[in-house]
Scaffold this motif. Structure first.
Motif, PDB file in Angstrom:
ATOM      1  N   LEU A  19      26.392 -40.516 -37.278  1.00 56.91           N
ATOM      2  CA  LEU A  19      26.053 -41.897 -37.644  1.00 56.91           C
ATOM      3  C   LEU A  19      25.151 -42.521 -36.586  1.00 56.91           C
ATOM      4  N   GLU A  20      25.411 -42.225 -35.323  1.00 54.70           N
ATOM      5  CA  GLU A  20      24.553 -42.750 -34.249  1.00 54.70           C
ATOM      6  C   GLU A  20      23.143 -42.188 -34.362  1.00 54.70           C
ATOM      7  N   LYS A  24      21.019 -45.314 -35.281  1.00 50.27           N
ATOM      8  CA  LYS A  24      20.443 -45.831 -34.036  1.00 50.27           C
ATOM      9  C   LYS A  24      19.438 -44.890 -33.401  1.00 50.27           C
ATOM     10  N   ARG A  25      19.341 -43.668 -33.958  1.00 48.44           N
ATOM     11  CA  ARG A  25      18.433 -42.665 -33.408  1.00 48.44           C
ATOM     12  C   ARG A  25      18.737 -42.410 -31.919  1.00 48.44           C
ATOM     13  N   THR A  26      20.026 -42.360 -31.623  1.00 47.85           N
ATOM     14  CA  THR A  26      20.509 -42.125 -30.264  1.00 47.85           C
ATOM     15  C   THR A  26      20.233 -40.697 -29.809  1.00 47.85           C
ATOM     16  N   TYR A  27      20.149 -39.778 -30.766  1.00 46.64           N
ATOM     17  CA  TYR A  27      19.969 -38.360 -30.449  1.00 46.64           C
ATOM     18  C   TYR A  27      18.815 -37.787 -31.260  1.00 46.64           C
ATOM     19  N   ILE A  85      16.137 -36.180 -41.830  1.00 46.51           N
ATOM     20  CA  ILE A  85      17.276 -35.566 -41.152  1.00 46.51           C
ATOM     21  C   ILE A  85      17.543 -34.217 -41.804  1.00 46.51           C
ATOM     22  N   PHE A  86      17.378 -33.171 -40.997  1.00 52.10           N
ATOM     23  CA  PHE A  86      17.583 -31.799 -41.459  1.00 52.10           C
ATOM     24  C   PHE A  86      18.975 -31.322 -41.073  1.00 52.10           C
ATOM     25  N   PHE A  87      19.612 -30.614 -41.996  1.00 48.51           N
ATOM     26  CA  PHE A  87      20.867 -29.918 -41.698  1.00 48.51           C
ATOM     27  C   PHE A  87      20.518 -28.438 -41.649  1.00 48.51           C
ATOM     28  N   ILE A  88      20.837 -27.798 -40.542  1.00 51.30           N
ATOM     29  CA  ILE A  88      20.527 -26.374 -40.403  1.00 51.30           C
ATOM     30  C   ILE A  88      21.821 -25.580 -40.314  1.00 51.30           C
ATOM     31  N   GLU A 113      30.626 -34.376 -45.166  1.00 51.53           N
ATOM     32  CA  GLU A 113      31.121 -35.360 -44.190  1.00 51.53           C
ATOM     33  C   GLU A 113      29.967 -36.124 -43.525  1.00 51.53           C
ATOM     34  N   LEU A 114      28.794 -35.517 -43.513  1.00 50.08           N
ATOM     35  CA  LEU A 114      27.635 -36.126 -42.857  1.00 50.08           C
ATOM     36  C   LEU A 114      26.762 -36.772 -43.933  1.00 50.08           C
TER      37      LEU A 114
END
Length: 139
Positions: A19-20, A24-27, A85-88, A113-114
């Motif tokens: 979620l961050e 918030k683009r924290t990572y 946002i990519f899920f690998i 969950e994501l």
């Protein structure tokens, strides 16, 4: 909380950090690992916003499976700044069969969950998740 098929729980930290990243683009990226003894998915590594794709690729172990989320920035043909946002699902050929099976059977539930994944990649070697693949899939 655990999935009947694979018995893997998802640590709350996984959803929190995701979620961050999303809000918030924290990572720049998050690498997730299945902790077999605890039967749960945990956060293994967080990539700072300043880290590059190369840093991300280097954080995936050559001989072990992982899940990862990568926030990919790009510019469209219309010159608009965008991000996906990519899920690998990282499952190298050299990983143990048991590990590949656990990651494969837990993937869909973990991904649910994501909330907010836009593109999914399945990769067995680095060439299957190169920057060119991200560029192709982002548009």
């Amino acid at each position: 909380m655990a999935n009947a098929a694979s018995g893997m729980a998802v640590h709350d930290d996984c959803k929190l950090k995701f979620l961050e990243l999303k809000a918030k683009r924290t990572y720049r990226f998050i690498v997730f690992k299945i902790e077999e003894k605890q039967k749960q998915v945990i956060v293994e590594k967080l990539g700072e916003p300043t880290q590059t794709y190369e840093d991300f690729a280097a954080s995936l172990p050559a001989e072990e499976c992982r899940y990862a989320v990568y926030d990919y920035d790009f510019v469209t043909a219309e010159n608009c700044q965008k991000s996906r946002i990519f899920f690998i699902a990282w499952s190298p050929d050299t990983a143990r069969v048991r590990s590949k099976m656990i990651y494969a059977s837990s993937k869909d539930r973990f991904k649910r969950e994501l909330d907010g994944i836009q593109v999914e990649l399945q990769a067995t070697d680095p060439s299957e998740m190169g920057l060119d693949v991200f560029k192709d899939r982002a548009n």
